[in-house]
Design a protein around this motif. Sequence first.
Motif, PDB file in Angstrom:
ATOM      1  N   ALA A  76      33.841  28.588  34.899  1.00  0.00           N
ATOM      2  CA  ALA A  76      34.376  29.207  33.688  1.00  0.00           C
ATOM      3  C   ALA A  76      35.166  28.175  32.903  1.00  0.00           C
ATOM      4  O   ALA A  76      35.808  27.295  33.481  1.00  0.00           O
ATOM      5  N   ARG A  77      35.125  28.292  31.594  1.00  0.00           N
ATOM      6  CA  ARG A  77      35.926  27.410  30.749  1.00  0.00           C
ATOM      7  C   ARG A  77      36.426  28.190  29.544  1.00  0.00           C
ATOM      8  O   ARG A  77      35.733  29.056  29.006  1.00  0.00           O
ATOM      9  N   LEU A  78      37.640  27.893  29.177  1.00  0.00           N
ATOM     10  CA  LEU A  78      38.244  28.532  28.003  1.00  0.00           C
ATOM     11  C   LEU A  78      37.683  27.885  26.748  1.00  0.00           C
ATOM     12  O   LEU A  78      37.770  26.670  26.574  1.00  0.00           O
ATOM     13  N   THR A  79      37.099  28.700  25.870  1.00  0.00           N
ATOM     14  CA  THR A  79      36.578  28.166  24.612  1.00  0.00           C
ATOM     15  C   THR A  79      37.432  28.557  23.416  1.00  0.00           C
ATOM     16  O   THR A  79      37.366  27.904  22.370  1.00  0.00           O
ATOM     17  N   ASP A  80      38.230  29.606  23.553  1.00  0.00           N
ATOM     18  CA  ASP A  80      39.093  30.045  22.461  1.00  0.00           C
ATOM     19  C   ASP A  80      40.308  30.727  23.074  1.00  0.00           C
ATOM     20  O   ASP A  80      40.166  31.738  23.771  1.00  0.00           O
ATOM     21  N   PRO A  81      41.533  30.195  22.852  1.00  0.00           N
ATOM     22  CA  PRO A  81      42.715  30.837  23.423  1.00  0.00           C
ATOM     23  C   PRO A  81      43.117  32.123  22.728  1.00  0.00           C
ATOM     24  O   PRO A  81      43.986  32.842  23.227  1.00  0.00           O
ATOM     25  N   GLY A  82      42.477  32.424  21.591  1.00  0.00           N
ATOM     26  CA  GLY A  82      42.781  33.656  20.881  1.00  0.00           C
ATOM     27  C   GLY A  82      44.135  33.625  20.199  1.00  0.00           C
ATOM     28  O   GLY A  82      44.900  32.663  20.283  1.00  0.00           O
ATOM     29  N   ASP A  83      44.423  34.708  19.505  1.00  0.00           N
ATOM     30  CA  ASP A  83      45.725  34.877  18.865  1.00  0.00           C
ATOM     31  C   ASP A  83      45.962  36.367  18.669  1.00  0.00           C
ATOM     32  O   ASP A  83      45.256  37.204  19.245  1.00  0.00           O
ATOM     33  N   ALA A  84      46.911  36.722  17.832  1.00  0.00           N
ATOM     34  CA  ALA A  84      47.248  38.134  17.649  1.00  0.00           C
ATOM     35  C   ALA A  84      46.096  38.923  17.055  1.00  0.00           C
ATOM     36  O   ALA A  84      46.025  40.151  17.238  1.00  0.00           O
ATOM     37  N   ASP A  85      45.176  38.249  16.354  1.00  0.00           N
ATOM     38  CA  ASP A  85      44.096  38.951  15.657  1.00  0.00           C
ATOM     39  C   ASP A  85      42.757  38.898  16.374  1.00  0.00           C
ATOM     40  O   ASP A  85      41.793  39.531  15.931  1.00  0.00           O
ATOM     41  N   ARG A  86      42.668  38.141  17.454  1.00  0.00           N
ATOM     42  CA  ARG A  86      41.383  38.047  18.159  1.00  0.00           C
ATOM     43  C   ARG A  86      41.621  37.778  19.631  1.00  0.00           C
ATOM     44  O   ARG A  86      42.649  37.185  20.014  1.00  0.00           O
ATOM     45  N   PRO A  87      40.691  38.201  20.476  1.00  0.00           N
ATOM     46  CA  PRO A  87      40.843  37.972  21.914  1.00  0.00           C
ATOM     47  C   PRO A  87      40.567  36.523  22.273  1.00  0.00           C
ATOM     48  O   PRO A  87      39.989  35.756  21.487  1.00  0.00           O
ATOM     49  N   ALA A  88      40.994  36.135  23.448  1.00  0.00           N
ATOM     50  CA  ALA A  88      40.597  34.853  24.005  1.00  0.00           C
ATOM     51  C   ALA A  88      39.156  34.965  24.490  1.00  0.00           C
ATOM     52  O   ALA A  88      38.658  36.060  24.776  1.00  0.00           O
ATOM     53  N   VAL A  89      38.484  33.826  24.600  1.00  0.00           N
ATOM     54  CA  VAL A  89      37.086  33.817  25.035  1.00  0.00           C
ATOM     55  C   VAL A  89      36.925  32.809  26.161  1.00  0.00           C
ATOM     56  O   VAL A  89      37.353  31.652  26.055  1.00  0.00           O
ATOM     57  N   VAL A  90      36.293  33.261  27.242  1.00  0.00           N
ATOM     58  CA  VAL A  90      35.987  32.413  28.388  1.00  0.00           C
ATOM     59  C   VAL A  90      34.479  32.357  28.551  1.00  0.00           C
ATOM     60  O   VAL A  90      33.811  33.407  28.611  1.00  0.00           O
ATOM     61  N   ALA A  91      33.929  31.166  28.584  1.00  0.00           N
ATOM     62  CA  ALA A  91      32.485  30.993  28.746  1.00  0.00           C
ATOM     63  C   ALA A  91      32.143  30.873  30.223  1.00  0.00           C
ATOM     64  O   ALA A  91      32.781  30.126  30.970  1.00  0.00           O
ATOM     65  N   THR A  92      31.128  31.624  30.664  1.00  0.00           N
ATOM     66  CA  THR A  92      30.627  31.537  32.030  1.00  0.00           C
ATOM     67  C   THR A  92      29.110  31.370  31.983  1.00  0.00           C
ATOM     68  O   THR A  92      28.487  31.497  30.913  1.00  0.00           O
ATOM     69  N   GLU A  93      28.521  31.131  33.128  1.00  0.00           N
ATOM     70  CA  GLU A  93      27.067  30.989  33.192  1.00  0.00           C
ATOM     71  C   GLU A  93      26.362  32.288  32.831  1.00  0.00           C
ATOM     72  O   GLU A  93      25.189  32.271  32.446  1.00  0.00           O
ATOM     73  N   ASP A  94      27.065  33.391  32.957  1.00  0.00           N
ATOM     74  CA  ASP A  94      26.483  34.699  32.644  1.00  0.00           C
ATOM     75  C   ASP A  94      26.800  35.160  31.234  1.00  0.00           C
ATOM     76  O   ASP A  94      26.488  36.299  30.861  1.00  0.00           O
ATOM     77  N   GLY A  95      27.432  34.288  30.450  1.00  0.00           N
ATOM     78  CA  GLY A  95      27.776  34.650  29.077  1.00  0.00           C
ATOM     79  C   GLY A  95      29.276  34.624  28.843  1.00  0.00           C
ATOM     80  O   GLY A  95      30.070  34.391  29.760  1.00  0.00           O
ATOM     81  N   ASP A  96      29.655  34.850  27.588  1.00  0.00           N
ATOM     82  CA  ASP A  96      31.064  34.820  27.217  1.00  0.00           C
ATOM     83  C   ASP A  96      31.779  36.091  27.668  1.00  0.00           C
ATOM     84  O   ASP A  96      31.202  37.185  27.681  1.00  0.00           O
ATOM     85  N   VAL A  97      33.048  35.920  28.031  1.00  0.00           N
ATOM     86  CA  VAL A  97      33.901  37.039  28.424  1.00  0.00           C
ATOM     87  C   VAL A  97      35.111  37.044  27.503  1.00  0.00           C
ATOM     88  O   VAL A  97      35.797  36.024  27.366  1.00  0.00           O
TER      89      VAL A  97
END
Length: 413
Positions: free
Chosen positions: A127-148
């Motif tokens: 897993a790797r963090l692709t977007d830490p997010g902010d108050a207006d959007r969630p954080a995004v974690v990329a995995t082999e099975d897709g983004d979470v």
Amino acid sequence: MKQPHAVVIGGGIGGLTAAIGLHRTGWRVTVLERAASLEPVGAGIGLAPNAQRALDVLGLGDRVRSLAAWQGVGGMRAQNGRWLVRTSAAEAEGAYGGSLVMLHRATLVDLLVAELPEGALRTGTSARLTDPGDADRPAVVATEDGDVEADLVVGADGINSAVRDVLFPGHPRPVYAGFTAWRFVIPAPGDPVAPHETWGRGGVWGTQPLKDGRVYVYATARVPEGGAAPDGEQAELARRFADWHDPIPELVAAARPEDILRNDVRHLATPLAEHHRGRAVLVGDAAHAMTPSLGQGGNQAIEDGVVLAHHAAAGTDLFAGLAAHSAARVPRTTEIVRRAARASRVTHPTSAPLVAVRDTLVATASRLGPNLILRSFASIADWRPPQAPYAAGTATGGPARTARAAERESAQR
């Protein structure tokens, strides 16, 4: 109201503790660990009273204390075997309200994993963090099975943290501390051994008995970075420690080559100004990697987990909670990283005259008062978590406490 989702990247001690704490404060948690299984090998961990109190919050403190092997006298020795400092479990209890508990890391990991909700742990998942997010959007974690998508991401991915690199690009990476470490766990080869740490010339040796009859051994020495013994690490240990006091040569001889782990010691010498950004936060070595000289790396990771759960409980202001977490953790961990680095310099002089002066000073300080050496560690070990301990041994983490836990809390006030 939808239950908030926390994704923990890394299934080590800090990540597991954070996941348990967050779960108990209302979060849905997912722990993503890239290794195929959680099987720490060859290493022990010493849990000081500060970490034990943090584990009280999770209902695990008394279970850990029950694994303590040390009931007698141990301490610090010179290379020739002379005792520099003699301490007992009772003296440690008096100095900072508890004594050290040594156990295999796998034992602690098993205790923590058992407290996770079913299905929360996913091993073999990069897993790797692709977007830490902010108050207006969630954080995004990329995995082999897709983004979470996640309402909170906990970076517990160790000293080479990729999450840290995303949150704080350009921050200086961990640097070599000037020495390497060897660790192994073996069956006790003979008579019971008193726990001790030996400070020699350019190196340290530690022998710590475990309750199950095994012995956890660690050693450090000043060597160039990136080295490896051409004839194996057992031979290297024999060369470096064969003339040290008993039972050190016997322990080296009893270890199998495959038992021995060797790792260069690195630390985050330049501290982070904060441990969070956006919806992501760092814990453990990802936030404050330190040398093992004070034995506090895993202890501080455990503290991180329970403090994070306290400040970032579900239903509260996440961003205020993360700011409060950083405000609580940055000063404490920064100071401990610095103290550990200073201790490393004291324990690894290569000059014989400096070793003699150091040993004399340590022995003199010990004679001045039985608890003087212990008190020097008290500002670390007497830490209390921000929340009250839960009942020891409970699975829910509710507010009820056993009589013993309540008595401890009352005594701490």
